[in-house]
Design an enzyme around this catalytic site. Structure first.
Site, PDB file in Angstrom:
ATOM      1  N   TYR A   1       0.831  -1.221   0.000  1.00 38.26           N
ATOM      2  CA  TYR A   1       0.000   0.000   0.000  1.00 38.26           C
ATOM      3  C   TYR A   1       0.855   1.257   0.000  1.00 38.26           C
ATOM      4  O   TYR A   1       0.327   2.350   0.029  1.00 38.26           O
ATOM      5  CB  TYR A   1      -0.981   0.011   1.179  1.00 38.26           C
ATOM      6  CG  TYR A   1      -0.387  -0.420   2.507  1.00 38.26           C
ATOM      7  CD1 TYR A   1       0.433   0.434   3.237  1.00 38.26           C
ATOM      8  CD2 TYR A   1      -0.641  -1.684   3.020  1.00 38.26           C
ATOM      9  CE1 TYR A   1       0.982   0.039   4.442  1.00 38.26           C
ATOM     10  CE2 TYR A   1      -0.095  -2.091   4.231  1.00 38.26           C
ATOM     11  CZ  TYR A   1       0.713  -1.224   4.933  1.00 38.26           C
ATOM     12  OH  TYR A   1       1.267  -1.627   6.125  1.00 38.26           O
ATOM     13  N   LYS A   2       2.183   1.101   0.001  1.00 36.78           N
ATOM     14  CA  LYS A   2       3.060   2.274   0.006  1.00 36.78           C
ATOM     15  C   LYS A   2       3.357   2.646  -1.452  1.00 36.78           C
ATOM     16  O   LYS A   2       2.485   3.146  -2.150  1.00 36.78           O
ATOM     17  CB  LYS A   2       4.320   1.976   0.813  1.00 36.78           C
ATOM     18  CG  LYS A   2       4.029   1.609   2.278  1.00 36.78           C
ATOM     19  CD  LYS A   2       5.299   1.282   3.009  1.00 36.78           C
ATOM     20  CE  LYS A   2       5.066   0.771   4.418  1.00 36.78           C
ATOM     21  NZ  LYS A   2       4.506   1.736   5.338  1.00 36.78           N
TER      22      LYS A   2
ATOM     23  N   ARG B   1       8.341  12.938   8.435  1.00 36.50           N
ATOM     24  CA  ARG B   1       8.861  12.190   7.280  1.00 36.50           C
ATOM     25  C   ARG B   1       8.294  12.814   6.027  1.00 36.50           C
ATOM     26  O   ARG B   1       7.077  13.014   5.909  1.00 36.50           O
ATOM     27  CB  ARG B   1       8.397  10.733   7.325  1.00 36.50           C
ATOM     28  CG  ARG B   1       9.234   9.849   8.171  1.00 36.50           C
ATOM     29  CD  ARG B   1       8.937   8.386   7.931  1.00 36.50           C
ATOM     30  NE  ARG B   1       7.524   8.061   7.856  1.00 36.50           N
ATOM     31  CZ  ARG B   1       7.052   6.817   7.778  1.00 36.50           C
ATOM     32  NH1 ARG B   1       7.890   5.795   7.749  1.00 36.50           N
ATOM     33  NH2 ARG B   1       5.762   6.587   7.719  1.00 36.50           N
TER      34      ARG B   1
HETATM   35  C1  LIG Z   1       8.887  -1.320   7.522  1.00 39.84           C
HETATM   36  C2  LIG Z   1       7.519  -1.832   7.806  1.00 39.84           C
HETATM   37  N1  LIG Z   1       7.353  -3.141   8.054  1.00 39.84           N
HETATM   38  C3  LIG Z   1       6.152  -3.654   8.348  1.00 39.84           C
HETATM   39  C4  LIG Z   1       5.025  -2.853   8.383  1.00 39.84           C
HETATM   40  C5  LIG Z   1       3.716  -3.452   8.816  1.00 39.84           C
HETATM   41  O1  LIG Z   1       2.897  -3.738   7.784  1.00 39.84           O
HETATM   42  P1  LIG Z   1       1.435  -4.339   8.069  1.00 39.84           P
HETATM   43  O2  LIG Z   1       0.715  -3.358   8.929  1.00 39.84           O
HETATM   44  O3  LIG Z   1       0.855  -4.420   6.701  1.00 39.84           O
HETATM   45  O4  LIG Z   1       1.582  -5.628   8.721  1.00 39.84           O
HETATM   46  C6  LIG Z   1       5.144  -1.493   8.088  1.00 39.84           C
HETATM   47  C7  LIG Z   1       3.946  -0.621   8.093  1.00 39.84           C
HETATM   48  O5  LIG Z   1       3.985   0.552   7.862  1.00 39.84           O
HETATM   49  C8  LIG Z   1       6.421  -0.970   7.801  1.00 39.84           C
HETATM   50  O6  LIG Z   1       6.590   0.330   7.545  1.00 39.84           O
END
Ligand SMILES: Cc1ncc(COP(=O)(O)O)c(C=O)c1O
Length: 410
Positions: free
Chosen positions: A234-235, A383
């Site tokens: 989603y990023k 950020r």
């Molecule tokens: C570096 C990183 N890892 C993991 C996640 C967690 O992702 P999720 O909420 O989809 O499990 C994020 C969420 O922003 C993140 O920035």
């Protein structure tokens, strides 16, 4: 606002000379007058206009039109199909090693559990103290569950993991090392091939979190000999809120890959309704339950666009944007006490930069109300996430100018 004409002109020149500038118009909301600067595409990418059409046609033609037949007619194969597409356009992975499944958190769990199972005689998981909370929390949980120790690495606040720092902590007890390609706060870009080689020299395995790099920084997971990787979609992959994550398991690990959530759709014969679990032979064994088909729609549009543009061009724009942002921060915020907490060398950073100031925590809601949308990260950081295909230089300038103007001055 008191404009800085020379910086504004520079931003406009950079936009005029940017070969990718035209792609911005393909994103829904790019001309919304209420959004002065969207600087959080590293948290939630904007939707492509193509996605409106894809979602509507999916509901009408596929869901309503095909009903339950849709599963046999293609939906069941979609996680691997989109996984292969991510592998091909964004992360340098040959077909058959990537799938889309759960959240990044759940995939971190599955991959790490499989990794420690593959090193049964070793007792430690190495992770850095500045890694994203979910990565740390999940490794803490696995350590408790499996009777393992966590070995914490302390890294520089404005940097990230280096091969030398990793070499200093890995050893004969290391089962797994968990690191981020781009650090979520500092934006530091880790040298995956060098660090992976150090981990392998110690006989351990490595799990890379590519959440903040996939779609903005090229990766070559096969060539870099990575064991496991996962990341959000989603990023920079613009999959939409809550879109499922993807995971990579190198071909050489697939045959022995044991994941902890043995569900029917990761079994060899899901519709055999058999009595015992036998894992599917390939990457599908990472799947547990029914795939989130609707969540996989939007990312396909962004992946198609990235495929059209190519990751090298995306990376070049990203570097130009973060370099301009640092220049603008230095020019507009000098004397305010704002500190750039990201690497100065563009080769050592991803597509966001973090600036710190004690006033930022209270400032961000005010900025959002004015249509300037970065995000806040503890202890004092704003950020600035610059999504290469949807962010303009002028927008970056306007956002940074607004932040500068909102700062308390003595
Ligand atoms: C570096 C990183 N890892 C993991 C996640 C967690 O992702 P999720 O909420 O989809 O499990 C994020 C969420 O922003 C993140 O920035």
């Amino acid at each position: 606002m008191s404009e800085n004409t020379s910086l504004l002109n520079r931003a406009r020149t950079l936009d005029a000379e940017d070969p990718l500038a035209g792609y911005r118009a393909r994103f829904e909301g790019h001309d919304d007058p209420d959004i002065v600067a969207y600087l959080d595409g590293n948290s939630l990418g904007r939707p492509l206009t193509d996605t409106l059409q894809r979602l509507e046609s999916f509901v009408r033609e596929q869901w309503a039109g095909r009903l339950i037949r849709g599963w046999d007619e293609g939906w069941l194969g979609l996680p691997e199909q989109v996984g292969d597409l991510i592998g091909r356009v964004a992360i340098g992975a040959a077909a058959g090693q990537c799938t889309v499944a759960d959240s990044t958190s759940v995939l971190l769990y599955k991959l790490a559990r499989a990794a420690v199972a593959a090193r049964p005689d070793r007792t430690e998981i190495v992770i850095d103290r500045d890694n994203f909370p979910t990565d740390r929390f999940i490794m803490e949980g696995i350590a408790a569950e499996r009777g393992l120790q966590l070995r914490w690495v302390d890294l520089q606040y404005d940097g990230g993991a280096t091969a030398a720092e990793v070499a200093a902590v890995v050893g004969p007890q290391t089962a797994l090392v968990v690191l981020s390609h781009v650090a979520y706060r500092s934006g530091h870009l880790a040298d995956i091939p060098a660090i992976t080689a150090v981990v392998h020299d110690a006989g351990a395995l490595v799990l890379w979190d590519l959440s903040h790099s996939v779609g903005s920084v090229p990766a070559e997971l096969d060539q870099w000999n990575v064991d496991y990787a996962t990341g959000c979609s989603y990023k920079y992959l613009n999959g939409g809120p809550g879109a499922p994550a993807w995971a990579y398991v190198a071909q050489r690990h697939l045959a022995d890959f044991q994941q902890p959530i043995q569900g029917w759709l990761g079994s060899a014969d899901p519709f055999g309704m058999g009595s015992d679990y036998e894992p599917a032979p390939g990457i599908r064994r990472l799947v547990s339950g029914t795939p989130p088909i609707i969540g996989m729609l939007a990312m396909q549009d962004m992946l198609a666009l990235i495929g059209e543009v190519g990751m090298p061009a995306v990376r070049a724009k990203s570097i130009a944007l973060t370099s301009f942002a640092i220049e603008a921060v230095e020019e507009l915020m000098s004397g305010t006490g704002v500190v750039v907490s990201s690497p100065r060398d563009p080769q050592e950073r991803g597509s966001h930069i973090t600036i710190d100031h004690p006033a930022f925590r209270d400032l961000v809601p005010e900025l959002w109300a004015k249509g300037v949308i970065p995000d806040y990260r503890n202890p004092a950081g704003i950020r600035l996430g610059l999504s290469p295909l949807s962010t303009s230089f002028e927008e970056t300038y306007l956002g940074i100018l607004q932040i500068a103007e909102s700062l308390p001055r003595s």
